[in-house]
Design an enzyme around this catalytic site. Sequence first.
Site, mmCIF file in Angstrom:
data_model
loop_
_atom_site.group_PDB
_atom_site.id
_atom_site.type_symbol
_atom_site.label_atom_id
_atom_site.label_comp_id
_atom_site.label_asym_id
_atom_site.label_seq_id
_atom_site.Cartn_x
_atom_site.Cartn_y
_atom_site.Cartn_z
ATOM 1 N N VAL A 148 0.903 -1.213 -0.083
ATOM 2 C CA VAL A 148 0.178 -0.090 -0.001
ATOM 3 C C VAL A 148 1.108 1.267 0.020
ATOM 4 O O VAL A 148 0.419 2.321 -0.441
ATOM 5 C CB VAL A 148 -1.123 -0.142 1.370
ATOM 6 C CG1 VAL A 148 -0.293 0.206 2.526
ATOM 7 C CG2 VAL A 148 -2.041 1.080 1.189
ATOM 8 N N LYS A 149 1.984 1.112 0.578
ATOM 9 C CA LYS A 149 2.899 2.411 0.447
ATOM 10 C C LYS A 149 3.405 2.855 -0.756
ATOM 11 O O LYS A 149 3.883 3.976 -0.858
ATOM 12 C CB LYS A 149 4.231 2.046 1.452
ATOM 13 C CG LYS A 149 3.894 1.827 2.816
ATOM 14 C CD LYS A 149 2.858 3.135 3.436
ATOM 15 C CE LYS A 149 2.725 2.895 5.000
ATOM 16 N NZ LYS A 149 3.652 3.210 5.600
ATOM 17 N N ASP A 150 3.280 2.256 -1.938
ATOM 18 C CA ASP A 150 3.536 2.560 -3.081
ATOM 19 C C ASP A 150 2.872 3.689 -3.490
ATOM 20 O O ASP A 150 3.255 4.606 -4.281
ATOM 21 C CB ASP A 150 3.443 1.648 -4.186
ATOM 22 C CG ASP A 150 4.379 0.333 -4.116
ATOM 23 O OD1 ASP A 150 5.259 0.249 -3.299
ATOM 24 O OD2 ASP A 150 3.699 -0.848 -4.763
#
Length: 585
Positions: A148-150
């Site tokens: 999700v941190k992309d």
Amino acid sequence: MMLNHFPILTVLWKHQLPSFFSLPSPSPKNEIPTLPSQKKPDTNSCPHAPAKYVISGGVDTESCKANEKERQWIRPDTPSKCTWKLGKPLSASPHHHTTLPEPPKILPNILNKVGNTPMVRINKIGKHFGLKCELLAKCEFFNAGGSVKDRISLRMVEDAERAGTLKPGDTIIEPTSGNTGIGLALAAAVKGYRCIIVMPEKMSMEKVDVLRALGAEIVRTPTTARFDSPESHVGVAWRLKNEIPNAHILDQYRNASNPLTHYDTTAEEILQQCDGKVDMVVATAGTGGTITGISRKLKEKCPGCKVIGVDPEGSILAEPEELNKTDKTMYEVEGIGYDFVPTVLDRSTVDQWYKSNDEESFALARMMIREEGLLCGGSSGSAMSVAVRAARDLKEGQRCVVILPDSVRNYMSKFVNDKWMIKNGFLNDVQEHKPWWWNIKVQKLNLSAPLILLPEVSCQKAIEILQEKGYDQAPVVAESGLILGMVTLSNTLSSVLAGNAEFSDPVTKVTYDQFSKVQLRLGWGHCAGAGQRRGAAAPPRAVRGAGSRGQGSGDTLEMRARASPCESSAEPAGFRQIFTPGAKL
């Protein structure tokens, strides 16, 4: 000497960073680099950071001790000045907002594969736990970098470029637990930026390998360092930023782009995929950007939706504060929870918090892999372990969405591995023909609290104490309760005699810091296995009782490894010594 010749650097406790981080005009060999003065605050700072925390380039003097040099940094827990309010029109927002684009048939580059992650129905786990509602998983590990941190990484980079802060040839530095680092390294590889990632030693080697493959330079810091310590991943990142020209910390803890990307994209995707019908969303909290952005949009467009926050035991993000009371200060699940409340986390939009634990998190992650075919990470297990509890109140026809943050790729040597699970007490070790003592619980030993040494005690004083009390060894425990290691009389004396340490040196210079954590509920067979994996184990030292509120407090022992072989295969290493007069516990 260039930094990229040293792809991984471990920053040791109280050690200074080498001078090669100051790339221009290197300092003399023994001279510690000085922090350059800055007339203006960091232009990449989050606009919501209060000015009182930013003094002459971000020198924080509020939390520094009197004898500590001024540090140029901006606290990651500065109070937010965000102006968002439920019902406020989007036109009143001071930020640049984006809309969901139509995905092209051929992607111009891999960064266009960030977002538009699938929503997958969970078919077996909900039934297993007796849920009546529909259970869905938002699979964020389908992003290009695997997490999700992309989303926030790309958004922070693009917003910094749009603001003119980040320019070609600049350096991106970020303190992270790994996933944001991978996202930033991915963006840096495509866009041509230099990237330095600072992360704690706890994080998996798989993350290190991926970062290295993407061309990032990696700095490791002590896991036990508090966030406001100069040795923490936050503190070291700020030091690097101050020493390297044209370097920027995009600062996921304070950057408004973090929750904004979830407000603009993740939440909108959820609403589109569910046709606007969402009754509950369950999300873990790390920086807090994911749950903040999603919950704010859902409160606007789906006001009846209940937002559930997941925080691991040992973290302090949950509310009310009573939920955070625990003796645990360490946990194995990566990427979620903190010992401070990040600026971007808005806890007012979370309806209810639940605490997760390692055992249930890894069990549910492995269950999702085995039963649903979802190759997710440990924090996904944390989210699902809470979802199956929170969603019991939902009725048939209602819908619960669980955010799965990252993939199994980063944890192949951890919770996916049976040996790692057994070693850490999360999986039973099946073995035939066990000796009689195999299943005797460690807690049956009724061990008393040990003599402990503070880290600032000198080697000479440690020797005197051990000789006076008749102890062969003693744990070194910080004021906070963290166990730093074990000191032995023989090693301290030999180190001084060999000239490797001085009598005046702190005892930490001669401390053994390799331990196996043994939970008190486990049997002696587990201790034997831990000892054999590290060499023979010395007698375990109880960390229960007064003055021992560290990472093993209440339910664990710490076992120090020795190089000598086990004396007998019929008894666990160290078993006899526990009952001999010379072994004082």
